[in-house]
Design a protein around this motif. Sequence first.
Motif, PDB file in Angstrom:
ATOM      1  N   ALA A   1      -1.557   7.122   7.954  1.00 25.43           N
ATOM      2  CA  ALA A   1      -0.308   6.851   8.669  1.00 25.43           C
ATOM      3  C   ALA A   1      -0.359   5.562   9.477  1.00 25.43           C
ATOM      4  O   ALA A   1       0.646   4.846   9.584  1.00 25.43           O
ATOM      5  CB  ALA A   1       0.020   8.022   9.595  1.00 25.43           C
ATOM      6  N   ASP A   2      -1.515   5.239  10.029  1.00 29.40           N
ATOM      7  CA  ASP A   2      -1.591   4.063  10.886  1.00 29.40           C
ATOM      8  C   ASP A   2      -1.470   2.760  10.118  1.00 29.40           C
ATOM      9  O   ASP A   2      -1.355   1.688  10.714  1.00 29.40           O
ATOM     10  CB  ASP A   2      -2.878   4.078  11.713  1.00 29.40           C
ATOM     11  N   LYS A   3      -1.457   2.819   8.788  1.00 27.53           N
ATOM     12  CA  LYS A   3      -1.295   1.611   7.982  1.00 27.53           C
ATOM     13  C   LYS A   3       0.172   1.220   7.804  1.00 27.53           C
ATOM     14  O   LYS A   3       0.479   0.105   7.393  1.00 27.53           O
ATOM     15  CB  LYS A   3      -1.951   1.797   6.605  1.00 27.53           C
ATOM     16  N   LEU A   4       1.084   2.159   8.091  1.00 24.92           N
ATOM     17  CA  LEU A   4       2.511   1.882   7.907  1.00 24.92           C
ATOM     18  C   LEU A   4       3.077   1.029   9.041  1.00 24.92           C
ATOM     19  O   LEU A   4       2.603   1.101  10.174  1.00 24.92           O
ATOM     20  CB  LEU A   4       3.293   3.195   7.859  1.00 24.92           C
ATOM     21  N   PRO A   5       4.135   0.250   8.756  1.00 29.28           N
ATOM     22  CA  PRO A   5       4.871  -0.398   9.837  1.00 29.28           C
ATOM     23  C   PRO A   5       5.390   0.653  10.816  1.00 29.28           C
ATOM     24  O   PRO A   5       5.768   1.763  10.407  1.00 29.28           O
ATOM     25  CB  PRO A   5       6.034  -1.089   9.109  1.00 29.28           C
ATOM     26  N   LYS A   6       5.442   0.332  12.095  1.00 31.37           N
ATOM     27  CA  LYS A   6       5.786   1.313  13.121  1.00 31.37           C
ATOM     28  C   LYS A   6       7.181   1.908  12.927  1.00 31.37           C
ATOM     29  O   LYS A   6       7.390   3.093  13.173  1.00 31.37           O
ATOM     30  CB  LYS A   6       5.679   0.675  14.510  1.00 31.37           C
ATOM     31  N   ASP A   7       8.139   1.088  12.471  1.00 25.67           N
ATOM     32  CA  ASP A   7       9.498   1.610  12.343  1.00 25.67           C
ATOM     33  C   ASP A   7       9.585   2.665  11.241  1.00 25.67           C
ATOM     34  O   ASP A   7      10.261   3.689  11.389  1.00 25.67           O
ATOM     35  CB  ASP A   7      10.498   0.478  12.086  1.00 25.67           C
ATOM     36  N   ILE A   8       8.876   2.456  10.144  1.00 21.21           N
ATOM     37  CA  ILE A   8       8.865   3.437   9.064  1.00 21.21           C
ATOM     38  C   ILE A   8       8.106   4.682   9.492  1.00 21.21           C
ATOM     39  O   ILE A   8       8.525   5.810   9.237  1.00 21.21           O
ATOM     40  CB  ILE A   8       8.238   2.835   7.792  1.00 21.21           C
ATOM     41  N   ARG A   9       7.008   4.480  10.185  1.00 23.30           N
ATOM     42  CA  ARG A   9       6.205   5.609  10.647  1.00 23.30           C
ATOM     43  C   ARG A   9       7.021   6.494  11.581  1.00 23.30           C
ATOM     44  O   ARG A   9       6.946   7.717  11.529  1.00 23.30           O
ATOM     45  CB  ARG A   9       4.960   5.064  11.362  1.00 23.30           C
ATOM     46  N   ALA A  10       7.814   5.871  12.430  1.00 19.07           N
ATOM     47  CA  ALA A  10       8.617   6.631  13.386  1.00 19.07           C
ATOM     48  C   ALA A  10       9.720   7.430  12.696  1.00 19.07           C
ATOM     49  O   ALA A  10       9.992   8.577  13.066  1.00 19.07           O
ATOM     50  CB  ALA A  10       9.220   5.693  14.421  1.00 19.07           C
ATOM     51  N   LYS A  11      10.350   6.846  11.685  1.00 17.41           N
ATOM     52  CA  LYS A  11      11.438   7.531  10.984  1.00 17.41           C
ATOM     53  C   LYS A  11      10.929   8.591  10.016  1.00 17.41           C
ATOM     54  O   LYS A  11      11.637   9.548   9.692  1.00 17.41           O
ATOM     55  CB  LYS A  11      12.291   6.507  10.229  1.00 17.41           C
ATOM     56  N   GLY A  12       9.711   8.401   9.527  1.00 22.30           N
ATOM     57  CA  GLY A  12       9.135   9.389   8.627  1.00 22.30           C
ATOM     58  C   GLY A  12       9.695   9.354   7.218  1.00 22.30           C
ATOM     59  O   GLY A  12       9.502  10.301   6.458  1.00 22.30           O
ATOM     60  N   VAL A  13      10.359   8.258   6.838  1.00 23.37           N
ATOM     61  CA  VAL A  13      10.990   8.169   5.520  1.00 23.37           C
ATOM     62  C   VAL A  13      10.808   6.766   4.941  1.00 23.37           C
ATOM     63  O   VAL A  13      10.940   5.774   5.661  1.00 23.37           O
ATOM     64  CB  VAL A  13      12.505   8.474   5.598  1.00 23.37           C
ATOM     65  N   ILE A  14      10.499   6.703   3.660  1.00 19.43           N
ATOM     66  CA  ILE A  14      10.544   5.450   2.906  1.00 19.43           C
ATOM     67  C   ILE A  14      11.676   5.588   1.896  1.00 19.43           C
ATOM     68  O   ILE A  14      11.670   6.492   1.055  1.00 19.43           O
ATOM     69  CB  ILE A  14       9.220   5.173   2.175  1.00 19.43           C
ATOM     70  N   LYS A  15      12.674   4.712   1.980  1.00 20.56           N
ATOM     71  CA  LYS A  15      13.800   4.758   1.056  1.00 20.56           C
ATOM     72  C   LYS A  15      13.437   4.027  -0.235  1.00 20.56           C
ATOM     73  O   LYS A  15      13.027   2.872  -0.207  1.00 20.56           O
ATOM     74  CB  LYS A  15      15.041   4.144   1.695  1.00 20.56           C
ATOM     75  N   VAL A  16      13.610   4.737  -1.341  1.00 15.08           N
ATOM     76  CA  VAL A  16      13.177   4.241  -2.643  1.00 15.08           C
ATOM     77  C   VAL A  16      14.382   3.998  -3.540  1.00 15.08           C
ATOM     78  O   VAL A  16      15.145   4.927  -3.828  1.00 15.08           O
ATOM     79  CB  VAL A  16      12.238   5.260  -3.329  1.00 15.08           C
ATOM     80  N   GLY A  17      14.569   2.770  -3.989  1.00 14.34           N
ATOM     81  CA  GLY A  17      15.599   2.481  -4.975  1.00 14.34           C
ATOM     82  C   GLY A  17      15.084   2.826  -6.358  1.00 14.34           C
ATOM     83  O   GLY A  17      13.980   2.424  -6.739  1.00 14.34           O
ATOM     84  N   SER A  18      15.873   3.579  -7.147  1.00 17.39           N
ATOM     85  CA  SER A  18      15.390   4.036  -8.450  1.00 17.39           C
ATOM     86  C   SER A  18      16.566   4.345  -9.375  1.00 17.39           C
ATOM     87  O   SER A  18      17.591   4.858  -8.934  1.00 17.39           O
ATOM     88  CB  SER A  18      14.530   5.299  -8.267  1.00 17.39           C
ATOM     89  N   ASP A  19      16.403   4.010 -10.639  1.00 19.02           N
ATOM     90  CA  ASP A  19      17.390   4.384 -11.652  1.00 19.02           C
ATOM     91  C   ASP A  19      17.002   5.764 -12.162  1.00 19.02           C
ATOM     92  O   ASP A  19      16.135   5.903 -13.026  1.00 19.02           O
ATOM     93  CB  ASP A  19      17.391   3.357 -12.783  1.00 19.02           C
ATOM     94  N   ILE A  20      17.623   6.806 -11.621  1.00 21.87           N
ATOM     95  CA  ILE A  20      17.176   8.178 -11.862  1.00 21.87           C
ATOM     96  C   ILE A  20      17.819   8.732 -13.134  1.00 21.87           C
ATOM     97  O   ILE A  20      18.560   9.719 -13.127  1.00 21.87           O
ATOM     98  CB  ILE A  20      17.464   9.053 -10.624  1.00 21.87           C
ATOM     99  N   ALA A  21      17.559   8.028 -14.232  1.00 25.62           N
ATOM    100  CA  ALA A  21      18.073   8.459 -15.538  1.00 25.62           C
ATOM    101  C   ALA A  21      17.118   7.959 -16.612  1.00 25.62           C
ATOM    102  O   ALA A  21      17.532   7.438 -17.637  1.00 25.62           O
ATOM    103  CB  ALA A  21      19.481   7.907 -15.764  1.00 25.62           C
ATOM    104  N   TYR A  22      15.820   8.121 -16.359  1.00 25.77           N
ATOM    105  CA  TYR A  22      14.805   7.529 -17.220  1.00 25.77           C
ATOM    106  C   TYR A  22      13.650   8.512 -17.436  1.00 25.77           C
ATOM    107  O   TYR A  22      12.517   8.253 -17.049  1.00 25.77           O
ATOM    108  CB  TYR A  22      14.305   6.242 -16.560  1.00 25.77           C
ATOM    109  N   PRO A  23      13.938   9.677 -18.007  1.00 22.69           N
ATOM    110  CA  PRO A  23      12.894  10.682 -18.192  1.00 22.69           C
ATOM    111  C   PRO A  23      11.794  10.179 -19.140  1.00 22.69           C
ATOM    112  O   PRO A  23      12.092   9.472 -20.102  1.00 22.69           O
ATOM    113  CB  PRO A  23      13.651  11.863 -18.815  1.00 22.69           C
ATOM    114  N   PRO A  24      10.524  10.500 -18.877  1.00 21.08           N
ATOM    115  CA  PRO A  24      10.038  11.408 -17.837  1.00 21.08           C
ATOM    116  C   PRO A  24       9.644  10.697 -16.538  1.00 21.08           C
ATOM    117  O   PRO A  24       9.009  11.305 -15.694  1.00 21.08           O
ATOM    118  CB  PRO A  24       8.786  11.998 -18.496  1.00 21.08           C
TER     119      PRO A  24
END
Length: 318
Positions: A54-77
């Motif tokens: 956890a200490d490797k993350l930027p402080k703002d991301i660590r505080a929010k507890g979320v990484i927002k991931v952009g993804s085209d969610i139509a590419y199985p598997p």
Amino acid sequence: MTASPLCRTTAAKSAKSRIAAVGAVAVAGALLLSGCGDQTNDKESNAVVDAPLADKLPKDIRAKGVIKVGSDIAYPPVEFKDKSGNTVGIDPDLGEAMGKQLGVRFEFENGTFDTLLGGLRSKRYQIAMSAMTDTKNRQEGIDEETGKKVGDGVDFVDYFTAGVSIYTKKGDDQGIKTWSDLCGKKIVVQRGTVSHDLAKAESKKCKGGKKIAIEQFDNDQQAQTRLRSGGADAGSSDFPVAAYAVKTSGGGKDFQLVGEQVEAAPYGIAVSKKNPELRDAIKAALDAIIANGDYEKIIKKWGVEDGAVKEAKINGGK
């Protein structure tokens, strides 16, 4: 992060004891007041109690507890929606495993593939993870088609290796074995992918005016539907995706792979060049799940062992 993990653990144990013994309230209160650390950021503290990186993350991301991931969610598997509407696949599973190392949740947000890097530049996402091939052009912000610079580029943390495959309707390969066999024929692809780039490059080599007719779609499933209906001669996708379509579409009766996969290259998790701390945290988390066996379990679960990597690399694409 100012409160030590030891202090948080002790306080948590005291809180549990409070149910059984009133005296534990005083113990917990004494711990909080005796210099155990700054307890004002409870969200951050709770998110990272059991996260070794956890200490490797930027402080703002660590505080929010979320990484927002952009993804085209139509590419199985690699990533797709299951019958219940849940986001599943190789990337979500890897994101969940890395999230445990970092003390955050990887939150996948759907977007068309060719807009993901733009979303990263506009800070809509913090990373893009979507079977994205790590290329020098993407690293340097060069448009694949025009050769012009369109942005600062991104850094990649490479996590898988895959080539590109051609597939046709089952029992109807029309003599297609290689990319040159597509001259004078029609292929369906997802816009902005390596398959799209290869089709355009190969078409320029075709002789006698027999160019490749290329029909492009927002996602790979739309391309598959077009081929299934007889609207094209062939389709092309990354090998894991093409193999999955051949195995599952119509119970395995719709498509077949033709020829060999080409252009084997790494998939990379894209991170802004302005955020090297996040990039390095992602790399550390990936190395950690490779070392502890979680990575291997996920790759085997989806039947794509041939593409596994032994270590995370930054910008390994060419």
